[in-house]
Design an enzyme around this catalytic site. Structure first.
Site, short mmCIF file in Angstrom:
data_model
loop_
_atom_site.label_atom_id
_atom_site.label_comp_id
_atom_site.label_asym_id
_atom_site.label_seq_id
_atom_site.Cartn_x
_atom_site.Cartn_y
_atom_site.Cartn_z
N CYS A 111 2.74 37.13 34.30
CA CYS A 111 4.08 37.42 33.74
C CYS A 111 4.41 38.90 33.62
O CYS A 111 5.58 39.26 33.52
CB CYS A 111 4.23 36.77 32.38
SG CYS A 111 4.05 34.98 32.39
N HIS A 249 9.35 40.28 26.89
CA HIS A 249 9.03 39.09 27.68
C HIS A 249 9.45 37.88 26.86
O HIS A 249 9.22 37.83 25.64
CB HIS A 249 7.52 39.06 27.95
CG HIS A 249 7.08 37.87 28.75
ND1 HIS A 249 7.62 37.57 29.97
CD2 HIS A 249 6.16 36.91 28.49
CE1 HIS A 249 7.05 36.47 30.43
NE2 HIS A 249 6.16 36.04 29.56
N ASN A 279 10.70 30.70 30.38
CA ASN A 279 9.82 31.78 30.81
C ASN A 279 9.77 31.78 32.34
O ASN A 279 9.33 30.81 32.95
CB ASN A 279 8.42 31.53 30.22
CG ASN A 279 7.41 32.58 30.60
OD1 ASN A 279 7.68 33.46 31.41
ND2 ASN A 279 6.23 32.48 30.01
#
Ligand code: UT7
Length: 360
Positions: A111, A249, A279
């Site tokens: 990520c 994030h 996400n």
């Protein structure tokens, strides 16, 4: 060049939406659980390849910067779901954009890939190795999802964003960054089935299953993001009070709130778009920053903190001083092809025929 700054930005979001209600038609879950535990309402499912998403995001970033393709001398493709491994995905984006001589490589820190790419590009600009970089954070994570596992299937979606990063003598752009990895926590987030160790044929769609220790990830995420943020803020010479905007994030609203609380940053300074996209792994923080700019949250000269984490367990924090311009110089005339299916229809196809389309 003394400084490296973002001069162009663009995103490409696939149009097909997969809602919480959609997921609850094939998994034992519900909207209430997903919203209260994660903050997510819906996510996107791509009907095109990651290269197509990334190409469009990159073309938009170049147009926003007013940079000709041939002026780009570095492309970093941040992702853990590239179309191909050899040749790399960055070279395909180079080809699609008609860039002639850039260095091009892929970067995978899960990520945080898009954010690691910002560090690498900025550092290379500051050494003089390159002048103009194109960095991409893109993911088509629905392709490696285990749609039988409610622990992970509700959390992720597809998307892409790109930035043009350029050298400047002005004191702006990346002021400080901190990258790190809790390697001892590799096992708490693993997508089995992708990579050479799975070359027995049980790979890709239908052959992917996840190890996912949600609560452990949660704790490590908050720790990594906060420690990295504190270090990057200190390194930048700023304080948390002088951070104007946080674009984190977006893996769980509760993680974001915990980070804000520990850093003592007021919730109104924190940009949130998790309800729309879930996400998107490498694309998450890049897409959030692009939307913060597009929606007027980013103002000239602002100090922005970007904390992130991902499998590995990697973490990062960047402090940037935004430049003068918050509007694109021009717009790219490029769009995705229309999508004929709903998000749920595409996911149902994956479930019924888990191998890549065409092989059933
Ligand atoms: O970028 C890296 C990506 N990773 C992450 O972002 C993970 C970070 N961790 C988290 O976001 C949270 O830990 C989760 C959202 C994954 C889970 O939230 P939680 O509050 O830690 O829930 P839990 O794992 O403790 O599960 C609570 C209950 C369990 O049932 P029991 O054992 O209490 O009966 C789960 O089986 O919720 C159940 N559960 C679900 N129920 C409905 C787990 N997933 C679901 C679901 N729908 N999708």
């Amino acid at each position: 060049m003394k400084f490296a700054t973002i001069t162009g930005w663009g995103k490409c979001m696939p149009p097909a939406v997969l809602t919480n209600e959609d997921i609850s038609t094939f998994l034992d879950t519900n909207d209430e659980w997903i919203v209260t535990r994660t903050g997510m309402k819906e996510r996107r499912v791509s009907h095109v390849s990651i290269s197509k998403l990334a190409h469009i995001a990159a073309a938009r970033a170049l147009a926003a910067a007013g940079v000709a393709a041939d002026d780009v001398d570095l492309i970093i493709f941040g992702s853990c779901t590239p179309d191909e491994v050899v040749p790399n995905n960055a070279s395909y984006i180079q080809l699609l954009l008609g860039i002639k001589k850039a260095a091009a490589f892929d970067l995978n820190t899960a990520c945080t890939s898009g954010m690691y790419a910002l560090s690498v590009a900025s550092a290379m600009i500051k050494t003089g190795a390159v002048r103009t970089a194109l960095i991409i954070g893109a993911e088509v994570i629905t392709n490696i999802q285990d749609w039988k596992d409610r622990n992970v299937a509700v959390l992720f979606g597809d998307g892409a964003a790109a930035f043009v990063v350029q050298g400047t003598e002005k004191n702006e752009g990346l002021l400080a960054d901190k990258l790190g990895c809790f390697a001892e926590s590799r096992d708490i987030l693993r997508a089995h089935g992708i990579g050479m160790r799975y070359i027995d044929g049980r790979s890709m769609r239908g052959g992917v299953w996840w190890d996912f220790h949600g609560q452990e990830i949660f704790k490590k995420a908050v720790l990594g993001m906060c420690e990295a943020a504190e270090e990057a803020i200190a390194q930048s010479g700023l304080t948390t009070e002088t951070i104007d905007l946080v674009v984190p994030h977006q893996a769980n609203l509760r993680i974001i709130e915990a980070v804000g609380k520990r850093l003592k940053i007021a919730p109104e300074k924190i940009f949130i778009n998790i309800h729309k996209y879930g996400n998107m792994s490498s694309a998450t923080t890049p897409v959030a920053l692009v939307e913060a700019i597009e929606e007027g949250f980013v103002k000239p000269g602002m100090h922005i903190l970007l904390p992130a984490f991902g499998a590995g367990l990697t973490y990062s924090a960047h402090v940037i001083r935004w430049g003068e311009r918050v509007k694109p110089l021009s717009l790219a005339e490029i769009e995705l092809p229309p999508c004929e299916k709903t998000g749920l229809e595409m996911i149902r196809e994956y479930i019924e025929c888990p191998r890549a389309a065409g092989s059933c």
